[in-house]
Every structure is written in structure tokens, then in C-alpha cells.
Design a protein around this motif. Sequence first.
Motif, PDB file in Angstrom:
ATOM      1  N   ARG A 224       0.874  -1.175   0.000  1.00 17.82           N
ATOM      2  CA  ARG A 224       0.000   0.000   0.000  1.00 17.82           C
ATOM      3  C   ARG A 224       0.904   1.215   0.000  1.00 17.82           C
ATOM      4  N   ASP A 252      -1.770  -1.331  -4.120  1.00 13.89           N
ATOM      5  CA  ASP A 252      -2.901  -0.430  -3.939  1.00 13.89           C
ATOM      6  C   ASP A 252      -2.315   0.944  -3.616  1.00 13.89           C
ATOM      7  N   GLN A 289     -15.041  10.412   0.007  1.00 18.85           N
ATOM      8  CA  GLN A 289     -14.395  10.089   1.298  1.00 18.85           C
ATOM      9  C   GLN A 289     -14.083  11.387   2.049  1.00 18.85           C
ATOM     10  N   LYS A 292     -17.341  12.970   3.310  1.00 25.42           N
ATOM     11  CA  LYS A 292     -17.876  12.287   4.504  1.00 25.42           C
ATOM     12  C   LYS A 292     -17.173  12.771   5.771  1.00 25.42           C
ATOM     13  N   LEU A 293     -15.844  12.835   5.716  1.00 29.14           N
ATOM     14  CA  LEU A 293     -15.116  13.256   6.920  1.00 29.14           C
ATOM     15  C   LEU A 293     -15.337  14.740   7.213  1.00 29.14           C
ATOM     16  N   LEU A 298     -14.185  17.628  10.079  1.00 28.80           N
ATOM     17  CA  LEU A 298     -12.769  17.754   9.727  1.00 28.80           C
ATOM     18  C   LEU A 298     -12.614  18.714   8.554  1.00 28.80           C
ATOM     19  N   GLN A 306      -6.289  11.862   7.588  1.00 30.03           N
ATOM     20  CA  GLN A 306      -6.918  10.701   8.220  1.00 30.03           C
ATOM     21  C   GLN A 306      -7.047   9.543   7.234  1.00 30.03           C
ATOM     22  N   GLY A 310      -5.068   6.044   7.722  1.00 26.15           N
ATOM     23  CA  GLY A 310      -5.804   4.784   7.767  1.00 26.15           C
ATOM     24  C   GLY A 310      -5.299   3.832   6.693  1.00 26.15           C
ATOM     25  N   PHE A 311      -5.113   4.367   5.503  1.00 25.33           N
ATOM     26  CA  PHE A 311      -4.669   3.566   4.362  1.00 25.33           C
ATOM     27  C   PHE A 311      -3.311   2.921   4.627  1.00 25.33           C
ATOM     28  N   LYS A 313      -2.027   2.335   7.634  1.00 21.82           N
ATOM     29  CA  LYS A 313      -1.925   1.783   8.995  1.00 21.82           C
ATOM     30  C   LYS A 313      -1.530   0.306   8.980  1.00 21.82           C
TER      31      LYS A 313
ATOM     32  N   PHE B  86     -25.174   9.581   4.874  1.00 29.03           N
ATOM     33  CA  PHE B  86     -25.271   9.439   3.419  1.00 29.03           C
ATOM     34  C   PHE B  86     -26.214   8.311   3.018  1.00 29.03           C
ATOM     35  N   VAL B  90     -19.832   5.840   2.380  1.00 28.63           N
ATOM     36  CA  VAL B  90     -18.534   5.763   1.730  1.00 28.63           C
ATOM     37  C   VAL B  90     -17.701   4.662   2.390  1.00 28.63           C
ATOM     38  N   PHE B  92     -13.856   3.133   3.225  1.00 29.11           N
ATOM     39  CA  PHE B  92     -12.475   3.608   3.420  1.00 29.11           C
ATOM     40  C   PHE B  92     -11.562   2.410   3.610  1.00 29.11           C
ATOM     41  N   LYS B  93     -10.559   2.279   2.769  1.00 26.20           N
ATOM     42  CA  LYS B  93      -9.584   1.210   2.987  1.00 26.20           C
ATOM     43  C   LYS B  93      -8.711   1.597   4.168  1.00 26.20           C
ATOM     44  N   GLY B  94      -8.613   0.716   5.140  1.00 28.85           N
ATOM     45  CA  GLY B  94      -7.681   0.966   6.251  1.00 28.85           C
ATOM     46  C   GLY B  94      -8.335   1.590   7.465  1.00 28.85           C
ATOM     47  N   LEU B  95      -9.244   2.548   7.277  1.00 30.14           N
ATOM     48  CA  LEU B  95      -9.890   3.155   8.445  1.00 30.14           C
ATOM     49  C   LEU B  95     -10.805   2.119   9.097  1.00 30.14           C
TER      50      LEU B  95
END
Lengths: 313, 247
Positions: A224, A252, A289, A292-293, A298, A306, A310-311, A313, B86, B90, B92-95
Motif C-alpha cells: 500500500r 494499492d 471520502q 464524509k469526513l 474535519l 486521516q 488509515g490507508f 496503517k 449518506f 462511503v 475507506f480502505k484501512g480506516l
Amino acid sequence: MIQFGNIQIDEIQMRLLEEVADLHSVPEGAFNIRSNGKSAARFSTANIEIEPKEDASGINVHIKPGTKNESVHIPVVMTQSGLTELVYNDFYIGEGCDVTIVAGCGIDNCGPKDSEHDGIHRFYVGKGAKIRYVEKHYGSGTGTGKRILNPGTEVYMEENSTMEMEMVQIKGVDDTDRTTTAELAAGARLVVRERLMTHDKQRATSTYVVNLNGEGATADVVSRSVARDDSYQKFDAKIIGNAPCSGHTECDSIIMDNGRILAVPGLEANDVDAALVHEAAIGKIAGDQIIKLMTLGLTEQEAEEQIINGFLK
Amino acid sequence: MLELRNITFDVHDDGQDKEIIRDVSLTLPDRKLIVVTGPNGGGKSTLARLIAGIETPTSGQILLNGEDITHMSITDRAKKGIGFAFQQPVRFKGLQVLDLIRLAAGKHLTVVDACAYLSKVGLCARDYINREVNSSLSGGELKRIEIATVLAKAPSLAIFDEPEAGIDLWSFQNLIDVFQRLREHIQDSSILIISHQERILNIADEIIVLRDGHLVRKGSKDEILPELIGTSAAIPTCRGPEESEAM
């Protein structure tokens, strides 16, 4: 200066040790700490012996068969600008071991000259042994000299052995050529999790060549990565099935700003019962994405951070 | 209290301007659960997105507790107390689910506190709290996690865009219970749900009907709901909108 076991290190070296090996004090178990081209501290245990190489720079690590729940830390820190080194570290892991090996290199370069650490790690993993290997790379410093790391990893896995490798490079390394090769005998299992972020004008290439030579050998190589600013990455992962085996490789990636990524997944099946899969996806952060945050309060920038955290992590 | 004054929203499509929302004015009072309904394509979701700041109106004004928020960013509106679930959550990869709930709460919740929000939406918290919010989750699971993030945010105006979409029948009853509990503990906040499910309309204090971008009806549930029964603006749970007669 900070007292670190029976040696003294400076604050920058301490910070590098924390970044690459999560070391806040002298680790438990065997260790070898290399600082500015020299071994600064070394400790062997009853089951794990670390000895310097006689014919080259580096160490041999011998782990007795059946050693379980022990660890080896071999961090490298460099704070001297203009230092270039080539180090060979060989690991001989006995049958039936279950150990964790933590490597990693941190370079702080405040000078005008390039600093470079090329570490060649060879692992000879005995039958049924289980290894967890963690390798973190980190760079810091405001000098114009580059921070260069070129790790080479060779893995030779005997029957039914397992190796889980976690390779992390998140910040500060200007130039990296990483090469990892593995040879797996019957029933051996290799799992690689690579996490990479490049920024500014950094360049990183990561090449894997995994040979599945025995029946029931499996490999799962997943990367990743995030390329931001003007950085460039190349991920080149090849799995070769020479027996009834299974292999999976995945890349990825997120690109930002002017970041560029080349993904070259490769599969070669030389046996009709080799089952090989590759996946690769590159794209920017999805707009929904971020939205949404943002609806959670944020800012756009915080949302990006973030998502990337996360990606990776 | 949220007030919309003469809100119009146009999009440029196929070389011509198309009006999605036409001169809508309305007030969403505090301490009320309001449901916006109407046929598909009537502008319901667009209205919700305009309130959350995801879209900006072509003309008109949006006021939150008297303050003009028409040109305020999504982030600032969220900080002022607007929450948004929503229609299509959505991934999220990883979160992890825990990360998302903590971000929603805006503070470092303990795992136990974060789990409480998952339990409220009928998910076994232990099985989900450390899961990644990625494609391994089903549409229904994702939807419930989405609702949990809005509960964790505890907004003064919570907007749910078609919360029932993609949720199975069993979960649907659970969802109604979630909204009923929210309604019971509404205090000074308000809830806006976009839905054409009869059972969601049935728990509303007020109902708003949007058709072709126009606000065509607004009033108490007892006044409006009987008019809607049997139309696509109020469909029973077991029927899809395509089976209902257009209103």
C-alpha cells in the motif's frame, strides 16, 4: 548525551531508534546497534548469538533450533553526513523457531553530502520455523545531502517455514532501491506487507521476485503506498510458480499532487497447478471520502491526513 | 432551528440548465422529527445535501439559528451542529469502524463508549469495532455504521438521507426503533429524514412533500400522511417504489 544501556548516544540517535525500532530503552533479548558505520552495542542470549563478520562489514545471527518467543533488534542509525556503507547481515534460523526480528535504518542528514546505507539481509529459515520480520526506514535532517537507503533482502525458506515481513517507509528517505527475493520449499508460507509514502522529490522502487518451488508453497505480497508532491514510485512484484502452489500480489496506491506511480505486477506459472493472482489499483483519494469526513467536522486537509493514515496503517 | 428562504438549485446538463429545487422556503423547528417525502427525482436528497453544504444553492438563503450559513463550508456547518448520514455510505480502505466513530465524536472515545453506538444500531459491537470500513462490509452493515457515526456526532440537526435504502426487513424494524429512541431524547435538537417509507413517515412530527423540486405540502403527520397512503410518497415496507402508483 543519553545513557543507552552501557553506551552513550545523542538525542538525534535516540529519536531515530524510536522511529525505526520503537526502542525507548535497551531492548530485551539479543540486539546489535550500529551507529555511524560501527557497531555501538551488541548483546547475545543463550539461544541467539550475534557475531561480527570477519570478511565483510556486518553480522551473523545464529538462532538455535526450537528457540521460541525471543526477539532480535538490529537497528542502524546514521547522523554523520557523507557516510556511505554496505553491510551484510545473515540470519541462520534453526528448525522450529518462533522469533521476531526487528531491523530498520534511520538517517539524519544535516550536511551537504549524501548519506547512504545499503543493507543486504539474508535469511536462511529452517524447517517449520516461524519468523516475523519488521523493517522500518526513516529519514530526517535539513541538509541538502540526500538520505539514501538501498535494502536487499534474500529469503531462503525450508519446508513448512513461515515468514511474515512488514516493510515500512513513511517519511524522509530521498532515494530507495529495494530488492527482495525469496525461494520457498514445499509448504512454506511468505507474507509481505509493504507500506510506503514518498513526498517532495523522493524516488522509491521496490522489486520482489518470489519463487514458489515446492508443493503447497504460498506467497502473499501486498503493497500500500502513497506518492505525494513530485515523488515517484515503482512497484515491481513477480511471483513464479514452479510447483502446485498459490501466490497473490497486490499493489494499492494513492497519488496526490504531481505524484507518479508505476505498478508492474508479474506472474509466471511453470506448473499447471500453480494458482497465481495479481491486483493493482492506483488513484487519487475519492472525493466522497473527503466529503464524509468533512461532514464529521474535519477540514479538507485533516480529512486527507486521516484517509492516508488509515490507508497506511 | 433551520430556515430555508427561496432556495433554488440548478444544474447544467446536456447544454441546458435544469432546475432541481425551485423556490423552496421552509422552517425546521427544534425538538421535531421531520420527514421529507415525495416521488423519486423530486429533489429530496438534493435538499438534504444543500443543507449539509455538499451543494451550494443557485439562489436563496439558509439560516441556522438565525445565522446565514448559505456559503459556509461543509466542515464549518458540521462544527455548527449539522450531521449527515449518506444514502450510499462511503468505504475507506484501512480506516476502522472505531476510527470513524472517534472522528465523528470529535474526541478520543473509549472502545466501550464507541461500542455503545454500534449496539444502538443493532450491530454486535465486538464483531465490528475493529473491522475496516471497506468492501468486506455488506451494504446494510455499512448503512448502520453510517447511522452510528451520526449518533456519535450528536448533532443539533441530524439529517438522514434514505436511511432504509439497502437495509433488510429485520434491520428495518431496528432502524425504526433507533429513530424512535432518537425522537424520545431529542431535547433541543431536530431530526430530518429523507424517506418514502410509510413506517418512517408514521413516526414524524411533520411531513414535507417535494415534487419536481417544488414544496407541495407541509404539515403535521396526522394532516399529511392520510393523503399520501397508497402513493409513491408513502410506500409500505414490503413494496418497492416502482410497484406503487406515482402520486
